[in-house]
Motif scaffolding. Structure first.
Motif, PDB file in Angstrom:
ATOM      1  N   PRO A   1     -15.366  12.857  -9.123  1.00  0.00           N
ATOM      2  CA  PRO A   1     -15.609  11.399  -8.564  1.00  0.00           C
ATOM      3  C   PRO A   1     -14.453  11.007  -7.365  1.00  0.00           C
ATOM      4  O   PRO A   1     -14.226  11.760  -7.402  1.00  0.00           O
ATOM      5  N   VAL A   2     -14.834   9.853  -7.233  1.00  0.00           N
ATOM      6  CA  VAL A   2     -14.742   9.297  -5.558  1.00  0.00           C
ATOM      7  C   VAL A   2     -13.231   8.156  -6.467  1.00  0.00           C
ATOM      8  O   VAL A   2     -14.159   7.202  -6.991  1.00  0.00           O
ATOM      9  N   LEU A   3     -12.510   8.410  -5.429  1.00  0.00           N
ATOM     10  CA  LEU A   3     -11.362   7.186  -5.381  1.00  0.00           C
ATOM     11  C   LEU A   3     -11.106   6.516  -3.929  1.00  0.00           C
ATOM     12  O   LEU A   3     -11.330   7.497  -3.138  1.00  0.00           O
ATOM     13  N   LEU A   4     -11.400   5.308  -4.007  1.00  0.00           N
ATOM     14  CA  LEU A   4     -11.394   4.636  -3.019  1.00  0.00           C
ATOM     15  C   LEU A   4     -10.075   3.512  -2.855  1.00  0.00           C
ATOM     16  O   LEU A   4      -9.692   3.112  -3.685  1.00  0.00           O
ATOM     17  N   MET A   5      -9.296   3.445  -1.384  1.00  0.00           N
ATOM     18  CA  MET A   5      -8.233   3.127  -1.278  1.00  0.00           C
ATOM     19  C   MET A   5      -8.036   2.386  -0.652  1.00  0.00           C
ATOM     20  O   MET A   5      -9.020   2.240   0.192  1.00  0.00           O
ATOM     21  N   HIS A   6      -7.408   0.822  -0.823  1.00  0.00           N
ATOM     22  CA  HIS A   6      -7.020  -0.376  -0.312  1.00  0.00           C
ATOM     23  C   HIS A   6      -6.605  -0.649   1.442  1.00  0.00           C
ATOM     24  O   HIS A   6      -5.813   0.300   0.834  1.00  0.00           O
ATOM     25  N   GLY A   7      -6.780  -1.243   2.198  1.00  0.00           N
ATOM     26  CA  GLY A   7      -5.407  -1.057   2.930  1.00  0.00           C
ATOM     27  C   GLY A   7      -4.430  -2.079   3.156  1.00  0.00           C
ATOM     28  O   GLY A   7      -4.132  -2.807   2.454  1.00  0.00           O
ATOM     29  N   LEU A   8      -3.559  -2.234   4.086  1.00  0.00           N
ATOM     30  CA  LEU A   8      -2.223  -2.645   4.358  1.00  0.00           C
ATOM     31  C   LEU A   8      -2.453  -4.342   3.749  1.00  0.00           C
ATOM     32  O   LEU A   8      -3.902  -4.979   4.150  1.00  0.00           O
ATOM     33  N   LEU A   9      -1.842  -5.242   2.681  1.00  0.00           N
ATOM     34  CA  LEU A   9      -2.371  -7.032   2.645  1.00  0.00           C
ATOM     35  C   LEU A   9      -3.650  -6.614   1.613  1.00  0.00           C
ATOM     36  O   LEU A   9      -3.687  -8.082   1.532  1.00  0.00           O
ATOM     37  N   GLN A  10      -4.311  -5.607   1.163  1.00  0.00           N
ATOM     38  CA  GLN A  10      -5.585  -6.007   0.676  1.00  0.00           C
ATOM     39  C   GLN A  10      -5.823  -5.787  -0.675  1.00  0.00           C
ATOM     40  O   GLN A  10      -4.557  -5.201  -1.377  1.00  0.00           O
TER      41      GLN A  10
END
Length: 420
Positions: free
Chosen positions: A91-100
């Motif tokens: 599986p792929v985990l996608l992680m967002h940026g600051l204030l997102q």
């Protein structure tokens, strides 16, 4: 919320509010969930699962609880609408940026949003959220509205507690032994913190692909971001109430004002585009006006004053170091007067860095420095589009041509075909 730093960033919105008031127009900032598309774009009012469903994708919401009780919503698109083959593993985990939040990976729509593109390429996609966002504003013991302790966190806690909890949950749900990781900005930073501060979790990742990694931020050129982070680096110790410690939250004045003004196509293409360019830089026509109308429905998505203070400390020190409590408390906590550096040598898995020369938030000099610190760097790739900015990684209409081929290449290299 303490809004001085936020007011600096969104000065244009405040000016516009005064301008409209002078004209005698009553523009309330209330967002009606039942508003027609003439008022707010449907996607800007949608949560992750609703947004995916708007385009025929099926998304699941999962709940992850961290070791210290934070309750995080994590989303899964197990098979993209346009996937015609077997689902690739792991599986792929996608992680967002600051204030997102996770929504940032959908805001550019199905032709450009990375959540759509990765799932359509037949990956079992998981999209995470960290504490302090509107998808991470719960705790089993603490109330974010009344307990100041809820907001006593920064990226150290996200890397040491949030990401490991999400990884364990994904592995348990899928039966996989490893995942592939894609992190943007803060999402990359917390990956490196996890590898430095935990035992065994870095080894649960096959490859880590990092977009505009906000690790050392010594050369950040964005004046509004510098002002905001340094403001909280100075004032955060003086703040005490949850109202002061929660910063730039979804549903707060700044986000509601931005969403209200930017729903208008003319303002979105002029004032709101200029606001993004003031925070980051300008890439002509890269982010569509429709995307701008949508993204401010989800951005800014909230964090803690301490987290912004931590970024400010790192920018001032020019080091990728732990939180600075001051000499006396540093001695108690770390045994040294100065905060220790994070140990990037512990990131021994394959790592890919992707960055742009026109990024004012994560300067290429900081990325190049990071590339020299990693024992297993596979590639440090500079995006060929010279105007490529920080926000382009999430919101550009050109994502499919610029960064997705590189992401897809490395996901393929570290994946294999699984079930249909």
């Amino acid at each position: 919320m303490t809004s001085k730093g936020g007011d600096v960033i969104f000065l244009l919105f405040l000016f516009l509010a005064i301008f409209k008031s002078i004209l005698g127009q009553n523009w309330a900032f209330e967002i009606n969930k039942d508003a027609s598309s003439i008022d707010y774009p449907r996607d800007s009012l949608s949560n992750f699962t609703e947004f995916a469903r708007n385009y025929g994708y099926t998304a699941e919401e999962h709940t992850v609880i961290t070791e210290d009780g934070y309750i995080l919503s994590v989303f899964r698109i197990s098979k993209g609408k346009n996937c015609r083959g077997r689902i690739r593993q792991p599986p792929v985990l996608l992680m967002h940026g600051l204030l997102q939040s996770s929504d940032s990976w959908l805001d550019a729509g199905p032709s450009a949003g990375l959540a759509f593109l990765i799932s359509d390429a037949c990956y079992d996609l998981w999209v995470g959220n960290v504490r302090g966002t509107y998808y991470g504003r719960r705790n089993v013991r603490l109330n974010p509205d009344t307990d100041a302790q809820f907001w006593n966190f920064d990226t150290h806690d996200m890397g040491k507690l949030d990401v490991p909890a999400i990884i364990d949950y994904i592995l348990n749900e899928t039966g996989s032994s490893k995942i592939n990781y894609v992190g943007f900005s803060q999402g990359a930073r917390i990956f490196f913190i996890m590898c430095s501060e935990t035992s065994g979790y870095c080894d649960k990742i096959t490859v880590s692909i990092n977009l505009a990694p906000a690790v050392r931020v010594k050369y950040t050129r964005s004046v509004p971001v510098q002002l905001l982070a340094r403001f909280y680096a100075v004032t955060e110790p003086l703040l005490s109430s949850p109202r002061e410690l929660e910063v730039l939250q979804k549903g707060g004045f700044i986000q509601k004002a931005a969403s209200f003004f930017c729903k208008d196509s003319v303002l979105a293409g002029t004032v709101c585009r200029t606001a993004l360019a003031l925070i980051d830089s300008y890439d002509p026509d890269s982010i569509l006006t429709q995307t701008i109308r949508v993204l401010f429905g989800h951005f800014p998505g909230g964090t803690s004053a301490r987290n912004l203070a931590f970024f400010g400390q790192n920018a001032i020190a020019g080091r990728f170091q732990k939180y600075d409590y001051g000499p006396s408390k540093n001695l108690q906590v770390y045994g040294t007067i100065q905060p220790p550096l994070y140990n990037l040598n512990r990131t021994n898995i394959p790592v890919v860095l992707i960055y742009g020369e026109n990024d004012l938030l994560v300067d290429s000099k900081d990325v190049q420095w990071l590339s020299t610190q990693l024992p297993n760097l596979i590639e440090a790739y500079q995006v060929r589009r010279l105007a490529w900015t920080h926000f382009d990684n999430c919101y550009s209409q050109y994502t499919k041509k610029t960064i997705f081929p590189k992401i897809h290449k490395y996901l393929q290299n570290y994946s294999k075909e699984g079930s249909v």
